[in-house]
Design an enzyme around this catalytic site. Structure first.
Site, PDB file in Angstrom:
ATOM      1  N   GLN A  20       0.843  -1.187   0.000  1.00  0.00           N
ATOM      2  CA  GLN A  20       0.000   0.000   0.000  1.00  0.00           C
ATOM      3  C   GLN A  20       0.878   1.236   0.000  1.00  0.00           C
ATOM      4  O   GLN A  20       1.994   1.235   0.536  1.00  0.00           O
ATOM      5  CB  GLN A  20      -0.903   0.006   1.230  1.00  0.00           C
ATOM      6  CG  GLN A  20      -0.150   0.084   2.552  1.00  0.00           C
ATOM      7  CD  GLN A  20      -1.029  -0.195   3.750  1.00  0.00           C
ATOM      8  OE1 GLN A  20      -1.348  -1.342   4.035  1.00  0.00           O
ATOM      9  NE2 GLN A  20      -1.405   0.864   4.450  1.00  0.00           N
ATOM     10  N   GLU A  25      -5.158   2.159   2.400  1.00  0.00           N
ATOM     11  CA  GLU A  25      -5.259   1.316   1.223  1.00  0.00           C
ATOM     12  C   GLU A  25      -5.035  -0.165   1.489  1.00  0.00           C
ATOM     13  O   GLU A  25      -4.947  -0.942   0.545  1.00  0.00           O
ATOM     14  CB  GLU A  25      -4.242   1.762   0.163  1.00  0.00           C
ATOM     15  CG  GLU A  25      -4.583   3.056  -0.515  1.00  0.00           C
ATOM     16  CD  GLU A  25      -3.612   3.384  -1.627  1.00  0.00           C
ATOM     17  OE1 GLU A  25      -3.955   4.208  -2.488  1.00  0.00           O
ATOM     18  OE2 GLU A  25      -2.503   2.797  -1.639  1.00  0.00           O
ATOM     19  N   CYS A  26      -4.957  -0.586   2.727  1.00  0.00           N
ATOM     20  CA  CYS A  26      -4.642  -1.982   2.998  1.00  0.00           C
ATOM     21  C   CYS A  26      -5.708  -2.923   2.425  1.00  0.00           C
ATOM     22  O   CYS A  26      -5.379  -3.986   1.885  1.00  0.00           O
ATOM     23  CB  CYS A  26      -4.468  -2.219   4.487  1.00  0.00           C
ATOM     24  SG  CYS A  26      -5.904  -1.795   5.498  1.00  0.00           S
ATOM     25  N   GLY A  27      -6.981  -2.535   2.505  1.00  0.00           N
ATOM     26  CA  GLY A  27      -8.044  -3.374   1.965  1.00  0.00           C
ATOM     27  C   GLY A  27      -7.948  -3.523   0.460  1.00  0.00           C
ATOM     28  O   GLY A  27      -8.078  -4.627  -0.082  1.00  0.00           O
ATOM     29  N   CYS A  30      -5.025  -5.783  -0.466  1.00  0.00           N
ATOM     30  CA  CYS A  30      -5.337  -7.199  -0.251  1.00  0.00           C
ATOM     31  C   CYS A  30      -6.210  -7.751  -1.377  1.00  0.00           C
ATOM     32  O   CYS A  30      -5.999  -8.869  -1.862  1.00  0.00           O
ATOM     33  CB  CYS A  30      -6.030  -7.383   1.096  1.00  0.00           C
ATOM     34  SG  CYS A  30      -4.948  -7.144   2.526  1.00  0.00           S
TER      35      CYS A  30
END
Length: 210
Positions: A20, A25-27, A30
């Site tokens: 990210q 933005e981690c979602g 992933c």
């Protein structure tokens, strides 16, 4: 979840690690990993453009909604740590109550995690227990899922096309620059010569020559 007999062996597929660039933005990162594993190299840049996340990031409901729009069917599960080895991987784990990571594989007290914030790591059960909240998101391609080849990087010549006569133009520019440089250097010497010699000696022919 799945049993041992339902395990799908994907020897020729791999889960890329997508990092990210922003905290929220981690979602999306992933989901980019999950979609790439299933054959659609969408990329986080495209996901960021299509689904701009808020400053607080995504929650579980939004994660599944976005997954459905890119052709993935997701379902949330509550799982104990010991049950992670039966989860259909790659899966997304809820991490530290405010983060998402991808579970790449699990077994024999070794958990391979792809963290969008720090990259790939191998953790033990004790390490996992300090971060895992007990919520897992499994994903599988829907009937509308379409595989996509990796996007070709755009090179400079693809943008400007083939330029004809470039070499000749560069040669002329180089020669012109050299001539201008010569005049720039010679100018002060000629001025000094004119003042110190030609004007002092009243040499009109030398003045005309200069």
């Amino acid at each position: 979840m799945r049993g041992i007999g339902d395990v799908h062996f994907g020897w020729f597929r791999r889960v890329p690690c997508v990092l990210q660039s922003e905290v929220a933005e981690c979602g999306l990162a992933c989901l980019a990993m999950i979609s790439a594993y299933h054959g659609a190299d969408i990329g986080i840049s495209e996901l960021r453009r299509r689904f701009p996340s808020s400053l607080r990031g995504l929650n579980g409901v939004q994660l599944i909604e976005i997954a459905s729009q890119i052709g993935l069917v997701g379902r949330p599960l509550r799982a104990e740590l010991a049950a992670l080895q039966f989860v259909s991987t790659p899966a997304i784990l809820h991490w530290d109550f405010q983060h998402f990571v991808v579970l790449k594989s699990a077994g024999n007290d070794r958990f391979k995690i792809l963290d969008p914030a720090s990259g790939e790591k191998v953790l033990s059960s004790q390490d996992i227990s300090r971060h895992f909240t007990g919520i897992v998101f499994e994903f599988e391609p829907s009937l509308e899922f379409r595989s996509q080849a990796p996007r070709k990087r755009i090179a400079l010549h693809d943008v400007i096309g083939r330029v004809t006569g470039l070499r000749g133009s560069l040669v002329r520019v180089f020669l012109l620059a050299m001539v201008m440089e010569v005049f720039g250097i010679a100018g002060p010497f000629l001025t000094q010569w004119l003042i110190d010699d030609a004007l002092v000696s009243v040499d009109r022919d030398l003045v005309k020559t200069i």
